[in-house]
Scaffold this motif. Sequence first.
Motif, PDB file in Angstrom:
ATOM      1  N   MET A  67       0.819  -1.208   0.000  1.00 44.19           N
ATOM      2  CA  MET A  67       0.000   0.000   0.000  1.00 44.19           C
ATOM      3  C   MET A  67       0.856   1.262   0.000  1.00 44.19           C
ATOM      4  O   MET A  67       0.498   2.257  -0.617  1.00 44.19           O
ATOM      5  CB  MET A  67      -0.892  -0.055   1.228  1.00 44.19           C
ATOM      6  N   PHE A  68       1.998   1.227   0.689  1.00 43.37           N
ATOM      7  CA  PHE A  68       2.757   2.466   0.883  1.00 43.37           C
ATOM      8  C   PHE A  68       3.942   2.624  -0.051  1.00 43.37           C
ATOM      9  O   PHE A  68       4.553   3.682  -0.104  1.00 43.37           O
ATOM     10  CB  PHE A  68       3.256   2.567   2.332  1.00 43.37           C
ATOM     11  N   ILE A  69       4.290   1.576  -0.792  1.00 44.72           N
ATOM     12  CA  ILE A  69       5.449   1.697  -1.669  1.00 44.72           C
ATOM     13  C   ILE A  69       5.145   2.749  -2.745  1.00 44.72           C
ATOM     14  O   ILE A  69       4.052   2.765  -3.300  1.00 44.72           O
ATOM     15  CB  ILE A  69       5.789   0.326  -2.274  1.00 44.72           C
ATOM     16  N   PRO A  70       6.086   3.689  -2.996  1.00 48.96           N
ATOM     17  CA  PRO A  70       5.800   4.697  -4.011  1.00 48.96           C
ATOM     18  C   PRO A  70       5.519   4.036  -5.372  1.00 48.96           C
ATOM     19  O   PRO A  70       6.251   3.140  -5.777  1.00 48.96           O
ATOM     20  CB  PRO A  70       7.081   5.521  -4.070  1.00 48.96           C
ATOM     21  N   VAL A  71       4.448   4.482  -6.016  1.00 45.30           N
ATOM     22  CA  VAL A  71       4.040   3.891  -7.292  1.00 45.30           C
ATOM     23  C   VAL A  71       5.196   3.881  -8.285  1.00 45.30           C
ATOM     24  O   VAL A  71       5.415   2.914  -9.014  1.00 45.30           O
ATOM     25  CB  VAL A  71       2.855   4.704  -7.864  1.00 45.30           C
ATOM     26  N   GLN A  72       5.978   4.972  -8.284  1.00 47.95           N
ATOM     27  CA  GLN A  72       7.051   5.117  -9.267  1.00 47.95           C
ATOM     28  C   GLN A  72       8.098   4.021  -9.133  1.00 47.95           C
ATOM     29  O   GLN A  72       8.734   3.645 -10.115  1.00 47.95           O
ATOM     30  CB  GLN A  72       7.741   6.482  -9.111  1.00 47.95           C
ATOM     31  N   SER A  73       8.286   3.504  -7.915  1.00 48.67           N
ATOM     32  CA  SER A  73       9.393   2.574  -7.733  1.00 48.67           C
ATOM     33  C   SER A  73       9.127   1.224  -8.410  1.00 48.67           C
ATOM     34  O   SER A  73      10.046   0.445  -8.576  1.00 48.67           O
ATOM     35  CB  SER A  73       9.720   2.398  -6.251  1.00 48.67           C
ATOM     36  N   LEU A  74       7.880   0.945  -8.802  1.00 49.29           N
ATOM     37  CA  LEU A  74       7.636  -0.298  -9.527  1.00 49.29           C
ATOM     38  C   LEU A  74       7.622  -0.076 -11.040  1.00 49.29           C
ATOM     39  O   LEU A  74       7.252  -0.972 -11.801  1.00 49.29           O
ATOM     40  CB  LEU A  74       6.318  -0.941  -9.079  1.00 49.29           C
ATOM     41  N   LEU A  75       8.020   1.128 -11.474  1.00 48.62           N
ATOM     42  CA  LEU A  75       7.862   1.494 -12.883  1.00 48.62           C
ATOM     43  C   LEU A  75       8.448   0.473 -13.866  1.00 48.62           C
ATOM     44  O   LEU A  75       7.748   0.015 -14.775  1.00 48.62           O
ATOM     45  CB  LEU A  75       8.502   2.867 -13.131  1.00 48.62           C
ATOM     46  N   VAL A  76       9.706   0.094 -13.686  1.00 49.61           N
ATOM     47  CA  VAL A  76      10.360  -0.752 -14.694  1.00 49.61           C
ATOM     48  C   VAL A  76       9.673  -2.112 -14.819  1.00 49.61           C
ATOM     49  O   VAL A  76       9.229  -2.484 -15.921  1.00 49.61           O
ATOM     50  CB  VAL A  76      11.874  -0.888 -14.396  1.00 49.61           C
ATOM     51  N   PRO A  77       9.523  -2.880 -13.710  1.00 50.38           N
ATOM     52  CA  PRO A  77       8.826  -4.161 -13.862  1.00 50.38           C
ATOM     53  C   PRO A  77       7.368  -4.000 -14.278  1.00 50.38           C
ATOM     54  O   PRO A  77       6.877  -4.794 -15.095  1.00 50.38           O
ATOM     55  CB  PRO A  77       8.927  -4.804 -12.476  1.00 50.38           C
ATOM     56  N   LEU A  78       6.698  -2.984 -13.756  1.00 52.84           N
ATOM     57  CA  LEU A  78       5.283  -2.803 -14.097  1.00 52.84           C
ATOM     58  C   LEU A  78       5.105  -2.586 -15.591  1.00 52.84           C
ATOM     59  O   LEU A  78       4.221  -3.177 -16.226  1.00 52.84           O
ATOM     60  CB  LEU A  78       4.689  -1.628 -13.311  1.00 52.84           C
ATOM     61  N   MET A  79       5.953  -1.745 -16.181  1.00 50.36           N
ATOM     62  CA  MET A  79       5.812  -1.486 -17.613  1.00 50.36           C
ATOM     63  C   MET A  79       6.157  -2.722 -18.433  1.00 50.36           C
ATOM     64  O   MET A  79       5.552  -2.969 -19.475  1.00 50.36           O
ATOM     65  CB  MET A  79       6.680  -0.290 -18.026  1.00 50.36           C
ATOM     66  N   LEU A  80       7.137  -3.510 -17.950  1.00 51.98           N
ATOM     67  CA  LEU A  80       7.449  -4.767 -18.635  1.00 51.98           C
ATOM     68  C   LEU A  80       6.210  -5.655 -18.678  1.00 51.98           C
ATOM     69  O   LEU A  80       5.843  -6.186 -19.733  1.00 51.98           O
ATOM     70  CB  LEU A  80       8.561  -5.502 -17.890  1.00 51.98           C
ATOM     71  N   VAL A  81       5.567  -5.803 -17.519  1.00 44.44           N
ATOM     72  CA  VAL A  81       4.386  -6.669 -17.438  1.00 44.44           C
ATOM     73  C   VAL A  81       3.265  -6.112 -18.297  1.00 44.44           C
ATOM     74  O   VAL A  81       2.644  -6.832 -19.088  1.00 44.44           O
ATOM     75  CB  VAL A  81       3.926  -6.807 -15.967  1.00 44.44           C
ATOM     76  N   GLU A  82       3.017  -4.797 -18.167  1.00 47.15           N
ATOM     77  CA  GLU A  82       1.888  -4.204 -18.885  1.00 47.15           C
ATOM     78  C   GLU A  82       2.105  -4.249 -20.404  1.00 47.15           C
ATOM     79  O   GLU A  82       1.177  -4.513 -21.157  1.00 47.15           O
ATOM     80  CB  GLU A  82       1.677  -2.747 -18.438  1.00 47.15           C
TER      81      GLU A  82
END
Lengths: 278, 285
Positions: free
Chosen positions: B119-134
Amino acid sequence: MLIPALFFAGVALYMVLWNIYISFTNWSIFNPKPKFAGLSTYTALFHDMIFKLGITHSAIITAVVLVVGTVLGILFAGGLYFLKSNVQRSVYLSILLYPMTISSASAGLIAEFLYMRQIGIDWLLSMLHLPAINWLGTSLSSQLSVSLIEIWALTGLGTLFYLAAFLNIPKDIIEAARIDGASSIKILFKIIIPNSLSGFIIASSLLFLFSFKVFTVPYFLGGGFTNYYLTTATMYIYNAWFGEHFAEASADAVIITAIVTAVVVSYATYLLRKISRG
Amino acid sequence: MPNEFRLRAIRYAALQVLLGVVVILWLVPLYVALIGGVKTNYEATTTPIFIPPSIPEVSSYSYAWSQLHLAFVNSLIIGLAAAVISAFLGAMAGYEFYLISQKHFKVSTIVFTLISFAMFIPVQSLLVPLMLVEVKYLHGINTYYGPLFAYLIFYLPMGAMLMSIFAPGIPRYLIEAARIDGASDWTIFRKVALPILMPGIISTFIFAFVLIWNNFFLAFILNPAPAWRLVPYIENTYIGGYGILYNKALATAVLASIPPLVIFIFLGRYFIRGLASLGGGAKGI
């Protein structure tokens, strides 16, 4: 029934581990086939001027918001505590909290307007014969201008948890002090504040967690990502990713995650103990 | 002691004045946005921002709405879906968490820390893996389900966390009684827990919806195509460059803030209760 929530929390955790893995490679636009690179990405990161700027700016903003949010939160909560009307107290608290519902994008647009030369806040200052402020003119003043918006947005949060802690203190202690002739200010500083440790722990962790991820307001105030007066640690991730320096982006993310995790773990264990105590 | 009485009255008056000033200061940004949006662009860039326009005009609002209305629909669809799922699945998680927290303290500490972490992890910090998945696996850029997936990573754990704070409100004996009657876990959740948890679920839903509606970064990276844009993305089109359209920017900021503000004005109690549960609930507020 925990499975859906744990699945998505697990996805977040998995992506963090993924970040750690990427940060140990040399993956970038120049190395489309990532190879293990040890700690070299981290060494490069600590020599990167923009990374250093970003992390310094985030640290300044977080520190200012934490200190000012705590002081104002305690003072506002103290003021609200002594109001005689419950209606007035909850209306005032709502007004301090409404910025939590305004998006940081909207706040950023409004802030650009507030910091306009001559006709913005400067105009009010000139009416009071005070000198104009160079809001976004220097590096430090830029951080303070961002902090001011975050203080507006988050002080209500601090006030809420301090007020909750204050109201939790048994009324008879305060009545006893009053009968002994103590003034309200004395009661606030000698009895109420020292007995509000739980409010302090909750409020400061939340102020930290909400202000450390600051991204949108400096992005809007700076008019994009290229204004290095207004870059932060979280903005560096986007900058590096956009320039296809994926390993750097991930390494910065890992550092941010480590800092946030330290706060979240202590906050969560404290909160859990508080709930189970009832 | 008339003297002390008078002193107390003066102090109370001073408190009222100070708090009044604070409250007015806190309303200034909203006031500035409201009057700035009804100025002409010439007036918005030349007259002090605190002075209302000579003649209010709504053309910047009609322009802002023409840019915003599609994004409004997109944001409503994705935001409502993500908030409903977060609140309902979060309620299930919170209920289950309540059941295991009594028996297994260690397990529940780990679960609670994990969901707080997501819940508290900054959204930006997942950017690289998130964009890979998306991009690579979900093909979720410029869709409804792409942002929905991303929102659930952060806001379903949040729903679970808020609901684990509300769940201890279910009396234990009711669960025990239903169990003795032979009801299954799912039936107990549906028939016993759900009605009692309803106010908490509404709080969680409202809190999640406001946060999702306002989330700039995910809207910015996931749905950039004109037909798929979300509300915060449109606000971003007013920044930088030359000749910022201040009156239209402020009209957009006001329009974008209307849903959360309306919710806050009419259902503020629920929103504040949701916020308060981040600190384990706040009695007396």
